[in-house]
Design a protein around this motif. Structure first.
Motif, PDB file in Angstrom:
ATOM      1  N   GLU A  81       0.881  -1.360  -0.102  1.00 62.54           N
ATOM      2  CA  GLU A  81      -0.005   0.015   0.091  1.00 62.54           C
ATOM      3  C   GLU A  81       0.810   1.197   0.094  1.00 62.54           C
ATOM      4  O   GLU A  81       0.502   2.365  -0.673  1.00 62.54           O
ATOM      5  CB  GLU A  81      -0.903  -0.065   1.172  1.00 62.54           C
ATOM      6  N   ILE A  82       1.859   1.160   0.763  1.00 61.45           N
ATOM      7  CA  ILE A  82       2.955   2.354   0.673  1.00 61.45           C
ATOM      8  C   ILE A  82       3.591   2.593  -0.467  1.00 61.45           C
ATOM      9  O   ILE A  82       3.676   3.671  -1.010  1.00 61.45           O
ATOM     10  CB  ILE A  82       3.868   1.950   1.995  1.00 61.45           C
ATOM     11  N   GLU A  83       3.808   1.502  -1.194  1.00 65.97           N
ATOM     12  CA  GLU A  83       4.490   1.441  -2.459  1.00 65.97           C
ATOM     13  C   GLU A  83       3.484   1.993  -3.470  1.00 65.97           C
ATOM     14  O   GLU A  83       4.051   3.275  -4.392  1.00 65.97           O
ATOM     15  CB  GLU A  83       4.992   0.419  -3.390  1.00 65.97           C
ATOM     16  N   GLN A  84       2.090   1.889  -3.395  1.00 68.60           N
ATOM     17  CA  GLN A  84       1.291   2.533  -4.347  1.00 68.60           C
ATOM     18  C   GLN A  84       0.947   4.127  -4.091  1.00 68.60           C
ATOM     19  O   GLN A  84       1.032   4.948  -5.062  1.00 68.60           O
ATOM     20  CB  GLN A  84       0.005   1.916  -3.982  1.00 68.60           C
ATOM     21  N   LEU A  85       1.150   4.334  -2.878  1.00 70.32           N
ATOM     22  CA  LEU A  85       1.252   6.114  -2.321  1.00 70.32           C
ATOM     23  C   LEU A  85       2.492   6.629  -2.943  1.00 70.32           C
ATOM     24  O   LEU A  85       2.315   7.744  -3.539  1.00 70.32           O
ATOM     25  CB  LEU A  85       1.263   6.024  -0.932  1.00 70.32           C
ATOM     26  N   ARG A  86       3.660   5.759  -2.864  1.00 71.92           N
ATOM     27  CA  ARG A  86       4.894   6.219  -3.347  1.00 71.92           C
ATOM     28  C   ARG A  86       4.583   6.753  -5.130  1.00 71.92           C
ATOM     29  O   ARG A  86       5.163   7.619  -5.689  1.00 71.92           O
ATOM     30  CB  ARG A  86       6.012   5.476  -3.317  1.00 71.92           C
ATOM     31  N   ASN A  87       3.967   5.652  -5.639  1.00 69.39           N
ATOM     32  CA  ASN A  87       3.886   5.856  -7.060  1.00 69.39           C
ATOM     33  C   ASN A  87       2.938   7.110  -7.445  1.00 69.39           C
ATOM     34  O   ASN A  87       3.041   7.552  -8.400  1.00 69.39           O
ATOM     35  CB  ASN A  87       3.282   4.472  -7.632  1.00 69.39           C
ATOM     36  N   LYS A  88       2.044   7.575  -6.523  1.00 68.15           N
ATOM     37  CA  LYS A  88       1.409   8.509  -7.019  1.00 68.15           C
ATOM     38  C   LYS A  88       2.044   9.792  -6.543  1.00 68.15           C
ATOM     39  O   LYS A  88       1.242  10.927  -6.194  1.00 68.15           O
ATOM     40  CB  LYS A  88      -0.006   8.446  -6.006  1.00 68.15           C
ATOM     41  N   GLU A  89       3.525   9.909  -6.215  1.00 62.84           N
ATOM     42  CA  GLU A  89       4.257  10.795  -5.632  1.00 62.84           C
ATOM     43  C   GLU A  89       3.773  11.487  -4.421  1.00 62.84           C
ATOM     44  O   GLU A  89       3.905  12.812  -4.372  1.00 62.84           O
ATOM     45  CB  GLU A  89       4.323  11.846  -6.780  1.00 62.84           C
ATOM     46  N   LYS A  90       3.375  10.557  -3.285  1.00 74.46           N
ATOM     47  CA  LYS A  90       3.039  10.826  -2.259  1.00 74.46           C
ATOM     48  C   LYS A  90       4.043  10.681  -1.259  1.00 74.46           C
ATOM     49  O   LYS A  90       4.622   9.710  -1.076  1.00 74.46           O
ATOM     50  CB  LYS A  90       1.928  10.190  -1.750  1.00 74.46           C
ATOM     51  N   HIS A  91       4.699  12.183  -0.808  1.00 75.19           N
ATOM     52  CA  HIS A  91       6.165  11.926  -0.165  1.00 75.19           C
ATOM     53  C   HIS A  91       5.877  11.715   1.416  1.00 75.19           C
ATOM     54  O   HIS A  91       7.210  11.171   2.078  1.00 75.19           O
ATOM     55  CB  HIS A  91       6.988  13.198  -0.268  1.00 75.19           C
ATOM     56  N   SER A  92       5.040  12.187   2.007  1.00 75.17           N
ATOM     57  CA  SER A  92       4.582  11.858   3.669  1.00 75.17           C
ATOM     58  C   SER A  92       3.020  11.954   3.929  1.00 75.17           C
ATOM     59  O   SER A  92       2.407  12.185   3.081  1.00 75.17           O
ATOM     60  CB  SER A  92       5.416  13.035   4.340  1.00 75.17           C
ATOM     61  N   ILE A  93       3.092  11.224   4.905  1.00 69.55           N
ATOM     62  CA  ILE A  93       1.640  11.034   5.399  1.00 69.55           C
ATOM     63  C   ILE A  93       1.421  11.388   7.014  1.00 69.55           C
ATOM     64  O   ILE A  93       2.327  10.913   7.608  1.00 69.55           O
ATOM     65  CB  ILE A  93       1.158   9.624   5.022  1.00 69.55           C
ATOM     66  N   SER A  94       0.341  11.440   7.348  1.00 72.80           N
ATOM     67  CA  SER A  94       0.312  11.724   8.942  1.00 72.80           C
ATOM     68  C   SER A  94       0.100  10.341   9.668  1.00 72.80           C
ATOM     69  O   SER A  94      -0.065   9.346   9.060  1.00 72.80           O
ATOM     70  CB  SER A  94      -0.976  12.496   9.143  1.00 72.80           C
ATOM     71  N   TYR A  95       0.115  10.235  10.937  1.00 71.88           N
ATOM     72  CA  TYR A  95      -0.239   9.036  11.649  1.00 71.88           C
ATOM     73  C   TYR A  95      -1.494   8.455  11.430  1.00 71.88           C
ATOM     74  O   TYR A  95      -1.454   7.122  11.303  1.00 71.88           O
ATOM     75  CB  TYR A  95       0.286   9.250  13.062  1.00 71.88           C
ATOM     76  N   LYS A  96      -2.212   9.108  11.481  1.00 73.10           N
ATOM     77  CA  LYS A  96      -3.768   9.014  11.448  1.00 73.10           C
ATOM     78  C   LYS A  96      -3.998   8.260  10.028  1.00 73.10           C
ATOM     79  O   LYS A  96      -4.663   6.962   9.847  1.00 73.10           O
ATOM     80  CB  LYS A  96      -4.710  10.074  11.305  1.00 73.10           C
ATOM     81  N   GLN A  97      -3.486   8.543   9.003  1.00 74.12           N
ATOM     82  CA  GLN A  97      -3.463   8.014   7.557  1.00 74.12           C
ATOM     83  C   GLN A  97      -2.771   6.533   7.575  1.00 74.12           C
ATOM     84  O   GLN A  97      -3.330   5.717   6.970  1.00 74.12           O
ATOM     85  CB  GLN A  97      -2.917   8.855   6.665  1.00 74.12           C
ATOM     86  N   VAL A  98      -1.570   6.630   8.319  1.00 74.92           N
ATOM     87  CA  VAL A  98      -0.914   5.322   8.517  1.00 74.92           C
ATOM     88  C   VAL A  98      -1.892   4.442   9.223  1.00 74.92           C
ATOM     89  O   VAL A  98      -2.037   3.093   9.046  1.00 74.92           O
ATOM     90  CB  VAL A  98       0.651   5.572   9.284  1.00 74.92           C
ATOM     91  N   ARG A  99      -2.517   4.705  10.210  1.00 73.61           N
ATOM     92  CA  ARG A  99      -3.233   3.779  11.202  1.00 73.61           C
ATOM     93  C   ARG A  99      -4.267   3.258  10.540  1.00 73.61           C
ATOM     94  O   ARG A  99      -4.532   2.242  10.423  1.00 73.61           O
ATOM     95  CB  ARG A  99      -3.665   4.935  12.441  1.00 73.61           C
ATOM     96  N   ASP A 100      -5.150   4.032   9.664  1.00 73.65           N
ATOM     97  CA  ASP A 100      -6.138   3.604   8.662  1.00 73.65           C
ATOM     98  C   ASP A 100      -5.666   2.662   7.666  1.00 73.65           C
ATOM     99  O   ASP A 100      -6.437   1.670   7.428  1.00 73.65           O
ATOM    100  CB  ASP A 100      -6.649   4.968   8.195  1.00 73.65           C
ATOM    101  N   LEU A 101      -4.402   2.802   7.206  1.00 70.59           N
ATOM    102  CA  LEU A 101      -3.856   2.309   6.143  1.00 70.59           C
ATOM    103  C   LEU A 101      -3.587   0.731   6.828  1.00 70.59           C
ATOM    104  O   LEU A 101      -3.681  -0.303   6.096  1.00 70.59           O
ATOM    105  CB  LEU A 101      -2.520   2.755   5.542  1.00 70.59           C
ATOM    106  N   ALA A 102      -2.914   0.903   7.707  1.00 67.89           N
ATOM    107  CA  ALA A 102      -2.878  -0.475   8.523  1.00 67.89           C
ATOM    108  C   ALA A 102      -3.782  -1.249   9.075  1.00 67.89           C
ATOM    109  O   ALA A 102      -3.918  -2.353   8.977  1.00 67.89           O
ATOM    110  CB  ALA A 102      -1.906  -0.116   9.981  1.00 67.89           C
ATOM    111  N   SER A 103      -4.983  -0.435   9.707  1.00 66.45           N
ATOM    112  CA  SER A 103      -6.144  -1.024   9.699  1.00 66.45           C
ATOM    113  C   SER A 103      -6.815  -1.964   8.696  1.00 66.45           C
ATOM    114  O   SER A 103      -7.351  -3.113   8.945  1.00 66.45           O
ATOM    115  CB  SER A 103      -7.172  -0.120  10.194  1.00 66.45           C
ATOM    116  N   SER A 104      -6.488  -1.389   7.374  1.00 69.57           N
ATOM    117  CA  SER A 104      -7.173  -1.886   6.337  1.00 69.57           C
ATOM    118  C   SER A 104      -6.262  -3.224   5.824  1.00 69.57           C
ATOM    119  O   SER A 104      -6.873  -4.125   5.340  1.00 69.57           O
ATOM    120  CB  SER A 104      -7.186  -1.123   4.999  1.00 69.57           C
ATOM    121  N   CYS A 105      -5.198  -3.310   6.561  1.00 72.36           N
ATOM    122  CA  CYS A 105      -4.439  -4.610   6.109  1.00 72.36           C
ATOM    123  C   CYS A 105      -4.431  -5.387   7.369  1.00 72.36           C
ATOM    124  O   CYS A 105      -3.688  -6.408   7.365  1.00 72.36           O
ATOM    125  CB  CYS A 105      -2.837  -4.179   6.031  1.00 72.36           C
TER     126      CYS A 105
END
Length: 594
Positions: free
Chosen positions: A124-148
């Motif tokens: 999921e992180i790799e997909q964000l990088r491919n969209k040129e997303k360079h940084s995210i917040s902890y809330k976004q990471v927690r939501d992403l981790a929950s989906s996994c």
């Protein structure tokens, strides 16, 4: 710099910033392994054979320059010259790819198991990088981790730091400091962060500077002082992440806040000042003359030698940490110059630290008894020229050693150093140094057929105790050890004496590395000692090779649990140790589930 210089630069950087991994018997080089590849072979003159011969000649020069260096053992024996015009059909590229696969399979960590959910998260992180997303917040990471399927906060923190250690992302958040800006910024692209930092630590050409910020640029260039308004200008497109990025730069010891400022109004208006020592340029007239101090009674000079290799970045990080310490002491503001700093120690002492001009792998430290000037109505004190106080000399020595050990553990993994003093026998003819430890253990140290007396160094840096007879003090290198309670036994056989240590030895060692260096806020081994009620033994513990190990001995004997230790670390705000304990607890939980 030519190509060979660039290769040496990167090898030194790799060697400095990595720890040596355990190697397996099949490997011919140390781990981590390094491949040296010459590209664009087709750009060399001549036919195919001549180009190959010229490429081999150039690679042979690189190989020759590696002989005798500490990083030579990490370089894979076979060098490659690649023809980029033929890729991917060039046989050298095919051979290189196969060789990399072979070497990688031999690394001891290959085959290590990690949860599948972590791999899903990384995808999921790799997909964000491919969209040129360079940084995210902890809330976004927690939501992403929950989906996994990663729902546990401890596991999330452990995973983030695991990928941080691998270099897949940058995260310095800690569970016990939820309000820290570092907790809320996860860098997905380390290269993006480097580009952001470059805006600050690279002074622009005057032709590219905006007129309204020209004075701020000049101040940064000449005084090493960075104004917040200039940072806001340089990071105008990332202002929502300003505090997190600033805290990262402070975490990396690239800058520190100027706390002693007469410009209080500017600070109130949101224009903080930051020291950035690495940006100072040589002004030609700034280095104070230290030559006359070499013979003065009011100064003592130490040399920190780095065995021929002192990364400039390490020196500036040390200066940043010393500036923070000096500001806590009060007194005058730190004075920074090109590769030099003049720092306040206390009311009677100053410290000058600089890279030795004629020996770039050596730092010179001068501890000074501050000179005094009498007013018109005061009589001159004939005894004013006195040497520095021994307690101050020992404190500065310990300060330097602890900060260098911390920087070595955190950033420059394999930089080795030692403390030395100048030989008084032959210093006029050459720069000859004696190891300080030997001077503290001997009354005389040899220089050719002559001997140098060490009484002054033993008096200033050694341990002393009164004689039983007479009134003079005897200087000794090893103080007599007082009687101590059972929980402060020597390190020899310590784990044999404890039936059930609360931590495995390797984890205990990691905690000792973090807590043994003294911190200005005392949230190190001394804070743990106070929590245990051992504060009256701090002077004794300070003489131990590892005070933390001794304290952990007492912790185990009291029957206190690992959770108690974790709570103690939270209380003294040591999130780095909390993170180590959490990782250990998570591993035990996973093993139990299996």
């Amino acid at each position: 710099m030519n190509n060979k210089d660039f290769v040496i630069f990167w090898l030194r950087s790799i060697y400095s910033h990595t720890t040596e991994n355990a190697s397996v018997s099949k490997q011919r080089q140390l781990s981590p392994p390094v491949f040296i590849v010459g590209t664009h072979r087709e750009s060399l003159p001549g036919n195919a054979q001549q180009r190959q011969a010229l490429a081999e000649e150039k690679l042979a020069e690189v190989k020759k320059s590696l002989k005798g260096t500490p990083y030579e053992g990490h370089v894979v024996c076979k060098f490659y010259a690649i023809d980029n015009s033929l890729r991917p059909l060039d046989q050298s590229i095919i051979d290189l790819r196969d060789h990399i696969t072979l070497i990688a399979k031999q690394e001891h960590y290959m085959g290590e198991k990690i949860p599948l959910k972590w791999l899903d998260f990384l995808n999921e992180i790799e997909q964000l990088r491919n969209k040129e997303k360079h940084s995210i917040s902890y809330k976004q990471v927690r939501d992403l981790a929950s989906s996994c399927g990663i729902l546990n906060d401890i596991q999330l923190f452990t995973m983030l730091h695991f990928y941080h250690d691998l270099g897949n992302m940058i995260y310095y958040g800690e569970r016990d400091t939820p309000d820290s800006a570092l907790n809320d910024i996860i860098i997905l692209s380390p290269q993006w962060l480097i580009c952001i930092f470059k805006r600050v630590i690279t002074v622009k050409d005057p032709s590219e500077q905006w007129a309204k910020f020209r004075s701020a640029w000049a101040r940064l260039d000449e005084e090493g002082l960075l104004e917040e308004r200039l940072i806001r200008h340089m990071w105008h497109d990332f202002l929502d992440q300003l505090e997190g990025l600033l805290q990262l730069m402070q975490k990396f010891d690239l800058l520190c806040v100027k706390t002693q400022s007469t410009e209080t109004q500017a600070a109130v208006e949101g224009n903080r000042l930051f020291y950035v020592p690495s940006l100072l340029k040589n002004q030609g007239d700034e280095v104070i003359c230290l030559e006359h101090l070499m013979k003065s009674k009011t100064a003592v000079v130490l040399y920190i030698d780095f065995n021929g290799f002192l990364p400039e970045g390490l020196f500036y990080r040390l200066i940043v940490r010393l500036v923070q310490w000096s500001q806590l002491k009060g007194g005058y503001e730190p004075r920074l110059f090109f590769q030099q700093a003049n720092l306040y120690v206390n009311e009677d002492h100053d410290m000058v630290i600089r890279i030795l001009p004629n020996k770039r792998s050596c730092i010179q430290v001068v501890i000074l008894r501050a000179s005094t000037v009498c007013s018109d109505d005061e009589e001159e004190d004939e005894e004013d020229e006195v040497e520095p106080c021994p307690s101050v000399c020992k404190m500065v020595l310990e300060l330097l050693e602890n900060n260098l050990l911390y920087l070595g553990h955190t950033w420059m993994k394999r930089v080795h150093f030692g403390f030395f003093v100048l030989c008084r026998v032959c210093y006029k003819e050459k720069t000859h140094l004696h190891e300080l430890k030997k001077c503290l253990n001997s009354k005389l140290v040899p220089c050719g057929l002559q001997r140098m007396k060490t009484a002054r160094f033993r008096r200033l840096f050694g341990d002393s105790k009164p004689k039983q007879e007479g009134h003079q003090a005897t200087v000794t290198a090893s103080p007599v050890k007082p009687k101590v309670p059972v929980f402060l036994r020597s390190l020899s056989g310590i784990f044999k004496e404890i039936s059930a240590p609360i931590l495995p030895f390797d984890l205990m060692t990691e905690i000792c590395v973090l807590l043994d260096p003294e911190h200005p806020l005392a949230n190190d081994w001394r804070g743990v000692a106070c929590k245990l009620g051992y504060d009256h033994y701090i002077n004794y513990l300070a003489r131990k090779d590892s005070p933390t190990m001794c304290i952990m001995n007492g912790w185990s004997e009291k029957g206190w649990s690992l959770e108690d230790l974790k709570k103690c670390m939270i209380d003294i705000k040591r999130g780095d140790v909390v993170r180590l304990i959490d990782k250990h607890l998570l591993t035990k939980l996973e093993i139990k589930e299996l």
